[in-house]
Design an enzyme around this catalytic site. Structure first.
Site, PDB file in Angstrom:
ATOM      1  NE  ARG A  56      -3.268   0.103  -0.457  1.00 24.39           N
ATOM      2  CZ  ARG A  56      -4.360   0.633   0.056  1.00 24.39           C
ATOM      3  NH1 ARG A  56      -5.091  -0.066   0.895  1.00 24.39           N
ATOM      4  NH2 ARG A  56      -4.754   1.839  -0.287  1.00 24.39           N
ATOM      5  CG  HIS A  57       3.811   2.051   2.613  1.00 22.77           C
ATOM      6  ND1 HIS A  57       3.866   3.160   3.431  1.00 22.77           N
ATOM      7  CD2 HIS A  57       3.270   1.077   3.364  1.00 22.77           C
ATOM      8  CE1 HIS A  57       3.403   2.840   4.629  1.00 22.77           C
ATOM      9  NE2 HIS A  57       3.035   1.586   4.623  1.00 22.77           N
ATOM     10  CD  GLU A 110       4.589 -10.185  -4.828  1.00 25.07           C
ATOM     11  OE1 GLU A 110       3.954  -9.152  -5.057  1.00 25.07           O
ATOM     12  OE2 GLU A 110       4.158 -11.121  -4.151  1.00 25.07           O
ATOM     13  CB  ALA A 156       2.562 -17.203  -8.049  1.00 20.60           C
ATOM     14  CG  LEU A 183      16.434   8.370   4.681  1.00 19.37           C
ATOM     15  CD1 LEU A 183      16.437   6.990   5.330  1.00 19.37           C
ATOM     16  CD2 LEU A 183      17.742   9.101   4.991  1.00 19.37           C
ATOM     17  CG  HIS A 184      10.439  11.909   2.506  1.00 19.66           C
ATOM     18  ND1 HIS A 184      10.139  12.540   3.679  1.00 19.66           N
ATOM     19  CD2 HIS A 184       9.301  11.946   1.758  1.00 19.66           C
ATOM     20  CE1 HIS A 184       8.889  12.959   3.646  1.00 19.66           C
ATOM     21  NE2 HIS A 184       8.364  12.604   2.498  1.00 19.66           N
ATOM     22  NE  ARG A 232       2.248  -0.263   7.040  1.00 17.39           N
ATOM     23  CZ  ARG A 232       0.949  -0.457   6.969  1.00 17.39           C
ATOM     24  NH1 ARG A 232       0.291  -0.945   8.010  1.00 17.39           N
ATOM     25  NH2 ARG A 232       0.275  -0.123   5.889  1.00 17.39           N
TER      26      ARG A 232
END
Lengths: 304, 304, 304, 304
Positions: C112-113, C120, C123, C213-214, C223
């Site tokens: 969601r970020h 990824e 599959a 980094l931000h 999180r």
């Protein structure tokens, strides 16, 4: 590009049309639609379109959180909860489209907010109008002596007069030369994409700007802030008024939890707890730097 | 989360309301508003809101390009021109909000499109319904032998029956255990955020999804493509039908310049020129790899 | 996909190589490079690459603010100032690339970020390994009775045993069936893109994840927070340790001004001022709702 | 802000340092690091940092596609495949940070690419240098008579001289007045954030600009294109040279599949098939508009 007679006609025409819709509709926004709200000497903000309302935020939150939101008894309470706990996605479900006319140096700050859609007038294709921002006398401020990016006292007398003369004179001359370079009478005429480089940063441009409510609030928090430059702040303030009409509950939550809120660092919270427990804390015993301490004191003593 | 009787009532209520608006309005979209369009066995797409229409694209382009657009005689021509020349910002001025119900494995592909706003049903807060995607027999396809990410022939007879039995059986058992773990009768009941981990990827989730037209077209180009997985392609195709109603001119341009278009590499363009000049070109003399040549031949011989 | 013997060899090989560089280099990060840091039962985080260091933040800030930064006497002071005043762009000048192995239900939260780059494991193309997250006994928590999205007490005795048995049994059976459906022995074998739908959300996936980094700090603030679900929080905490090594000054500022900071609403600030002036304020006289007041008291009384 | 003696010293110092690293390292980029590459009369591009190389793209793709990529026999083949099939995420795994000095009107075009990190020199905080872009005589072009956003023939003789005189004179006068307004000798001195509005769009600014390779290629495709304005194109061309050194395989694929590629609409592909089958097709029988046909002919007849 100008908003002269043709523009007046177009606005009247747009405002005259009406159609039934099943979409979320906000009467106060319908009233505002298409009408330019004046900002600075030649600028404006006008609402071209909007999507959603306070209820749309609630509706989206209830999809996400389902039964989890039932205990929040009403829309205002739920919206406050979402804002307080940084749930940003429901606010992204509202969208607004504005037509803005603004000086180029303001546009350059504004465009740094990347999460928006923009269609700017192109000086590569078309010719810019002879319209420049000239500060009102009360905005002609000296460089701040304490803040590199701030303003100090208002300039007075001869210095103010000299500044205005330079700004007006240079704008006029630059635009005269812009026209002279473009002219095709008795010469070829310089390309528009080149001629524009002679125009100063206080010339007006315009754009369509479309943004969701979450990102709009982020923009407003930074630009309606008292540390923002006056010339962009007045645009932000005008948009605040619009947002207040559009999503009154979300705007009230934004005002309390963002605009008027204060972020305390871990160190500052510790100091606060000691103070509330009756201890006298000084900068030396606070663990904060002088800068931090000054800002902290500003907040708790109602100054800031 | 279900769309049973309550949902029917809510839809009827939303569809019954109507208010006058000065905003751009599209009658065919008004007709579609709130009604779920069925996709797969339990999924749907429904339009919750929209902003703008074909005229809004033209209006934004004319702000940008000013006099530069006057020579394009009509809206369709201008929209074609914008699409052909990759002018994306005017298309960003339209926005759509959809409510989508879809299997989790489809949602996982879908969410990779980052330029959208999403509010998904949260299985941390709430309990998912017992609804799973089970492929129709004609969609039960074997692994492709030529394409690692594709499907081959449809499974038949006993193999098909075995697969369906496993999918149905595992879905049922997983959900039974999900309920058993959550249950607070005679036990504490596992936390929802943990229990959900037992649910398979064909369970249905739902979300509100809001996106601008430029990025929607990008999504549709990839997901309505014949190489896209069937289970997401049917959603894309449903949204294509919606877009056709919403912005008919932009959709026609999208179809011609994106969906049905072909990208030829620099090498391929050279080969084309040679062929059009009457030369016979083979893979060996083309400068292309075997894979490229196969794709190139597919395109020019109407196969692809 | 597994990190067995081949992976070990590959890591050793990557770690063995060394080349001189003129780029900003952080010895502690060089030490971490490529080594997997274990998280949960089968997951890991490993650093694949990084760009920049604390000095790179300062360097970027000095480009922006030029002479305006000279009065801040040192790097730590400047970085604290930037963090305190929400100057985000200098922190965007650092970038990190991680290889993460994580359960699918954690991946669904993580993705969601949106402001990150992700590759990824697919599959659709490849076959997933038989690896599932099974909570350790001390993580097998009941549903919270006060918070819809939280955990309560740890499950005990028979209930805990039943839950573990269901999770393990269903994972095993689902994977057995996954293999059985894919198998091409004596049958065609179901397409991978379909077979995967039978796998539960606690199966492990993996990805390369690259972020500035931000935005990493934004991710960590949400999180690594104590309200985040345990299974994603342990990843965030591992990344916090990495960031501490990578940009120690920026991380310290992040900890003080974000992780440990508190946002007080406009109303709360008013109440604070009254309290510091000696007034006794109650929820009734505070102007805050009960929920707000409870959270406010939690903060000032060291609970939170 | 200037790159005079101090800057030279700083560059020498940065170039002198060296440290061992386990990260992906590209010798040709090490050679380029920190050295300014001149562009236009006072501008430059210099590489400040980079992350990844061709192998990093392959490495990321193999995480995603696993066994699915094994049949592509080598890195170049895989990279070509990824580029041809619009697999963008592996290219996002490389990142570059540039320091760029450029005229403001170029910066205004450049910033429209939103997916980058930017730290611009702030004229609110600091004072800009007296450096203006003045076109070389061979770049002083007339407005195109066929293209609203293009250039025609080069201006000659007196007209060229007049243009140069105006550009130089106005730049000088604007900057003199900028200094006069800022001056604190015998007066207060206007705030920097106001004084900058008098400066024309050909003054130089500078920024740190950080972007991933996928988005860099998108930028280069638009800005290294022959229709891009010359003044931004020369920056793009310089960056193309850098990218060629950095990721030679990816750059070659980009050149063939993007820079030199052609997009044919569905209609154009149909016409092509008819032509290759021996039919003579004219605009009238093509189904294309005059504009499309002209562009189509340009491509197939090697003009474009």
């Amino acid at each position: 590009m100008s908003d002269g007679t043709n523009a007046q006609d177009e606005i009247a025409e747009l405002r005259a049309r009406s159609a039934p819709t099943r979409r979320a509709t906000v009467p106060a926004m319908e009233e505002r639609l298409y009408t330019p709200h004046k900002v600075l000497d030649h600028g404006f903000v006008r609402v071209i379109d909007y999507m959603g309302d306070d209820a749309a935020i609630v509706q989206a939150a209830r999809v996400s959180y389902g039964a989890g939101t039932k205990h929040v008894s009403n829309d205002a309470g739920l919206i406050n909860y979402l804002m307080r706990h940084w749930h940003s996605t429901p606010f992204e479900m509202c969208e607004i489209k504005l037509h803005v006319k603004l000086p180029v140096f303001v546009a350059r700050q504004w465009i740094r907010h990347r999460t928006a859609n923009v269609n700017e007038y192109s000086a590569r294709y078309s010719i810019l109008d002879r319209e420049f921002y000239i500060p009102a006398p009360e905005q002609l401020a000296a460089q701040s002596t304490v803040n590199n990016q701030g303003r100090g006292a208002v300039l007075e007398g001869e210095e103010a007069a000299r500044v205005l003369e330079m700004l007006k004179g240079d704008a006029t001359r630059s635009y005269d030369h812009y026209e002279a370079m473009l002219s095709q009478e008795g010469q070829q005429g310089l390309a528009r994409e080149l001629a524009r480089m002679n125009l100063p940063a206080n010339i007006y441009t315009q754009w369509y700007w479309k943004i969701d409510l979450h990102n709009l609030f982020h923009f407003l928090r930074l630009r309606a802030d008292k540390h923002a430059q006056y010339e962009i702040r007045v645009y932000a303030e005008t948009i605040c008024e619009i947002a207040k009409d559009w999503v009154p509950l979300a705007y009230a939550a934004f005002e309390d939890y963002r605009l008027n809120s204060v972020q305390f660092s871990g160190k500052a919270v510790e100091v606060l707890r000691r103070m509330l427990a009756g201890e006298t804390v000084t900068q030396e015993t606070s663990g904060m730097s002088k800068g931090e301490w000054r800002e902290f004191e500003g907040v708790i003593h109602n100054g800031s």
